[in-house]
Design a protein around this motif. Sequence first.
Motif, PDB file in Angstrom:
ATOM      1  N   LEU C  53       0.849  -1.197   0.000  1.00  0.00           N
ATOM      2  CA  LEU C  53       0.000   0.000   0.000  1.00  0.00           C
ATOM      3  C   LEU C  53       0.879   1.240   0.000  1.00  0.00           C
ATOM      4  O   LEU C  53       0.680   2.172  -0.787  1.00  0.00           O
ATOM      5  CB  LEU C  53      -0.839  -0.010   1.282  1.00  0.00           C
ATOM      6  N   PHE C  54       1.858   1.239   0.895  1.00  0.00           N
ATOM      7  CA  PHE C  54       2.805   2.337   1.028  1.00  0.00           C
ATOM      8  C   PHE C  54       3.598   2.526  -0.273  1.00  0.00           C
ATOM      9  O   PHE C  54       3.726   3.637  -0.773  1.00  0.00           O
ATOM     10  CB  PHE C  54       3.751   1.980   2.178  1.00  0.00           C
ATOM     11  N   MET C  58       3.502   5.803  -2.880  1.00  0.00           N
ATOM     12  CA  MET C  58       4.733   6.509  -3.262  1.00  0.00           C
ATOM     13  C   MET C  58       4.930   6.510  -4.778  1.00  0.00           C
ATOM     14  O   MET C  58       5.425   7.468  -5.364  1.00  0.00           O
ATOM     15  CB  MET C  58       5.959   5.840  -2.627  1.00  0.00           C
ATOM     16  N   MET C 124      18.183   3.886  -6.774  1.00  0.00           N
ATOM     17  CA  MET C 124      18.059   4.280  -5.369  1.00  0.00           C
ATOM     18  C   MET C 124      16.597   4.286  -4.918  1.00  0.00           C
ATOM     19  O   MET C 124      16.255   3.758  -3.857  1.00  0.00           O
ATOM     20  CB  MET C 124      18.665   5.669  -5.140  1.00  0.00           C
ATOM     21  N   THR C 125      15.739   4.872  -5.751  1.00  0.00           N
ATOM     22  CA  THR C 125      14.316   4.908  -5.419  1.00  0.00           C
ATOM     23  C   THR C 125      13.758   3.491  -5.311  1.00  0.00           C
ATOM     24  O   THR C 125      12.951   3.201  -4.412  1.00  0.00           O
ATOM     25  CB  THR C 125      13.540   5.713  -6.490  1.00  0.00           C
ATOM     26  N   PHE C 128      14.717   2.006  -1.981  1.00  0.00           N
ATOM     27  CA  PHE C 128      13.832   2.580  -0.953  1.00  0.00           C
ATOM     28  C   PHE C 128      12.461   1.892  -0.981  1.00  0.00           C
ATOM     29  O   PHE C 128      11.946   1.463   0.053  1.00  0.00           O
ATOM     30  CB  PHE C 128      13.621   4.082  -1.179  1.00  0.00           C
ATOM     31  N   LEU C 129      11.887   1.781  -2.189  1.00  0.00           N
ATOM     32  CA  LEU C 129      10.530   1.242  -2.281  1.00  0.00           C
ATOM     33  C   LEU C 129      10.502  -0.247  -1.971  1.00  0.00           C
ATOM     34  O   LEU C 129       9.537  -0.742  -1.380  1.00  0.00           O
ATOM     35  CB  LEU C 129       9.940   1.538  -3.659  1.00  0.00           C
ATOM     36  N   MET C 131      12.482  -1.682   0.198  1.00  0.00           N
ATOM     37  CA  MET C 131      12.583  -1.760   1.655  1.00  0.00           C
ATOM     38  C   MET C 131      11.270  -1.341   2.318  1.00  0.00           C
ATOM     39  O   MET C 131      10.874  -1.922   3.337  1.00  0.00           O
ATOM     40  CB  MET C 131      13.739  -0.911   2.165  1.00  0.00           C
ATOM     41  N   PHE C 132      10.588  -0.319   1.762  1.00  0.00           N
ATOM     42  CA  PHE C 132       9.263   0.050   2.287  1.00  0.00           C
ATOM     43  C   PHE C 132       8.339  -1.164   2.216  1.00  0.00           C
ATOM     44  O   PHE C 132       7.643  -1.479   3.181  1.00  0.00           O
ATOM     45  CB  PHE C 132       8.637   1.171   1.448  1.00  0.00           C
ATOM     46  N   LEU C 135       9.387  -3.696   4.827  1.00  0.00           N
ATOM     47  CA  LEU C 135       9.420  -3.323   6.238  1.00  0.00           C
ATOM     48  C   LEU C 135       8.162  -2.603   6.726  1.00  0.00           C
ATOM     49  O   LEU C 135       7.825  -2.668   7.910  1.00  0.00           O
ATOM     50  CB  LEU C 135      10.639  -2.431   6.518  1.00  0.00           C
ATOM     51  N   LEU C 139       5.902  -2.646  10.329  1.00  0.00           N
ATOM     52  CA  LEU C 139       6.007  -1.377  11.057  1.00  0.00           C
ATOM     53  C   LEU C 139       4.621  -0.842  11.390  1.00  0.00           C
ATOM     54  O   LEU C 139       4.339  -0.472  12.540  1.00  0.00           O
ATOM     55  CB  LEU C 139       6.755  -0.390  10.165  1.00  0.00           C
ATOM     56  N   ILE C 151      11.595  -3.716  13.790  1.00  0.00           N
ATOM     57  CA  ILE C 151      12.910  -3.421  13.204  1.00  0.00           C
ATOM     58  C   ILE C 151      13.795  -2.686  14.210  1.00  0.00           C
ATOM     59  O   ILE C 151      14.994  -2.597  14.035  1.00  0.00           O
ATOM     60  CB  ILE C 151      12.825  -2.597  11.887  1.00  0.00           C
ATOM     61  N   ALA C 159      16.452  -5.239   8.967  1.00  0.00           N
ATOM     62  CA  ALA C 159      16.424  -4.328   7.824  1.00  0.00           C
ATOM     63  C   ALA C 159      17.587  -4.606   6.880  1.00  0.00           C
ATOM     64  O   ALA C 159      17.449  -4.486   5.659  1.00  0.00           O
ATOM     65  CB  ALA C 159      16.462  -2.887   8.313  1.00  0.00           C
TER      66      ALA C 159
END
Lengths: 222, 222, 222
Positions: C53-54, C58, C124-125, C128-129, C131-132, C135, C139, C151, C159
């Motif tokens: 979802l997160f 994004m 890089m993005t 990040f995505l 890992m989102f 994690l 969270l 975490i 992580a």
Amino acid sequence: MEMALESNAFFIGIEYLAILCWGLSGGLAAIQKGYDIFSIMLCGWLTALGGGLFRDVMLGDLPPVGITDKGYVLTTLFSGIIVVIAHPEIKKLKWTMTVVDALGLGLFAVNGTAKALAFGSSGMTAVFLGMFTALAGGLIRDIFIGDVPMIIRDKHLYAIPSFVGCILTVLVWRGVHYGWFDMRSEMVLDALIVIIVVAIRILSVAFNVTMPGAMPRTHVYL
Amino acid sequence: MEMALESNAFFIGIEYLAILCWGLSGGLAAIQKGYDIFSIMLCGWLTALGGGLFRDVMLGDLPPVGITDKGYVLTTLFSGIIVVIAHPEIKKLKWTMTVVDALGLGLFAVNGTAKALAFGSSGMTAVFLGMFTALAGGLIRDIFIGDVPMIIRDKHLYAIPSFVGCILTVLVWRGVHYGWFDMRSEMVLDALIVIIVVAIRILSVAFNVTMPGAMPRTHVYL
Amino acid sequence: MEMALESNAFFIGIEYLAILCWGLSGGLAAIQKGYDIFSIMLCGWLTALGGGLFRDVMLGDLPPVGITDKGYVLTTLFSGIIVVIAHPEIKKLKWTMTVVDALGLGLFAVNGTAKALAFGSSGMTAVFLGMFTALAGGLIRDIFIGDVPMIIRDKHLYAIPSFVGCILTVLVWRGVHYGWFDMRSEMVLDALIVIIVVAIRILSVAFNVTMPGAMPRTHVYL
């Protein structure tokens, strides 16, 4: 004119300085809780870029700069490394950190409001987004590390100076739009707004100024 | 037909009433924690408009109405001012507040589901977004003030009535789409759905009806 | 080639398996807190689909698959039903659950990174995505049930393995792009990445490997 604001070296400088300030402040909060290096980096990143992440999601400017801009991400990592090494010194600089944090507050308020206005938001929406940018990073950090958010915990003025800063930024923007100021004066005025935000915050902590709560009442009419 | 629903005075009235109900409920929660005026306003705003904010982010309808619609924002500020002044009276009206809160639950469930359907979501997605609208505001408020969310804390039925309301709203919408009802009947039926949601919630509190937990087991097959 | 990845049975299988793993893990956390059936289902859903979802918010891929894909939602409901019935057995399988959770971590890291790359994100993005995705579900669940996020709480590597998995997924993707591997090798390599993530996580728990915190300092230069 809108893009000028965004691509302007002055405003980019403001943003980097704000990110560095809050990366330090977030990393330090994680160290005080005894977290490991990864969590320290994550806390610094969340504090510095979480507010902008929130702003960009609301504006629909996706993916947000907090995960796409290499400069910003490296700045938070850099500030994370600084606190991992220099935390005993930084902890001693209590007043310096209060100023650094207040500086971040003022810089992000101006930066968030200006970005929202550049995306065509109304004044009210820009004030909301400026305050999100200024307040959400610290808020997310506090929820993440299980503290009551600082904007509630800290009885001194914290949200109010950012609110004043956002309102003033909208006024200056309108002034430029109506031709009252040129771009050069806008920069001076925006720098002045940051100083005003920092001053309100610092004076509030120094002289223990607090907001009142709900109206105290002795008689209940029911 | 879709836009009719959105621009209809009946549904706009529903939304304002829901926002007022939850602005009061959020502000009161902040007063009970002893927060200052700014936090009281913020809590009222978060509770009343946080669910819709979440819904709009998920729908991609950005920036969300919670920060762009002056009427909604002023309504939350207005409800904030009411609780700041009249909190001792409001606290005494415990059952009234339970009804006001239940009313907000029903109104937001119908409103959130209807908006998602108007944006072309499938029935399942609309039920999710209706429940987000109905539940996320209170959830965000509880996380913000450091409480275990009410949908967990309160053992009485809270999510279930909103779920029932969302499902019924989807069915009524489909009925209109298939030509079973006209717009006039839709309004009556939607008002009826709100009453059903409020009734389930209130009866659950009054008669202490709770959901079962995990299946109790005496023998473990391992 | 991008769409191939998304529509590929292999990657879809990975996603379903990850959702099932984390639906079980989330539901079990809710049962241990003594929550009712609705909260158990909600916790399973949040844990399994909250990260995605997160990621989708994004990426601007709205509404997110977590509320639109019937297969995913039914899988989380199914895993919720399993834990409601079989929770005493699942609790006994402590090591099995650690492996299942680690499997979810690896699968979501690969899946989130691959989706971000398929949407044209930079490396890089995408990290990040990824890992989102890996994690954020856990969270959100921990914040929701009022625990300090795992975490942070779990001193073992959590992580870090997901970070390694995301980096490797980007490298494999670039390899395919430059023509070093074909699609078939990509699948084998992605499966290998999942195994590496699981291995790092399990070995860290088994041999009590932890990350260091801030640099310990005896002398303060101020």
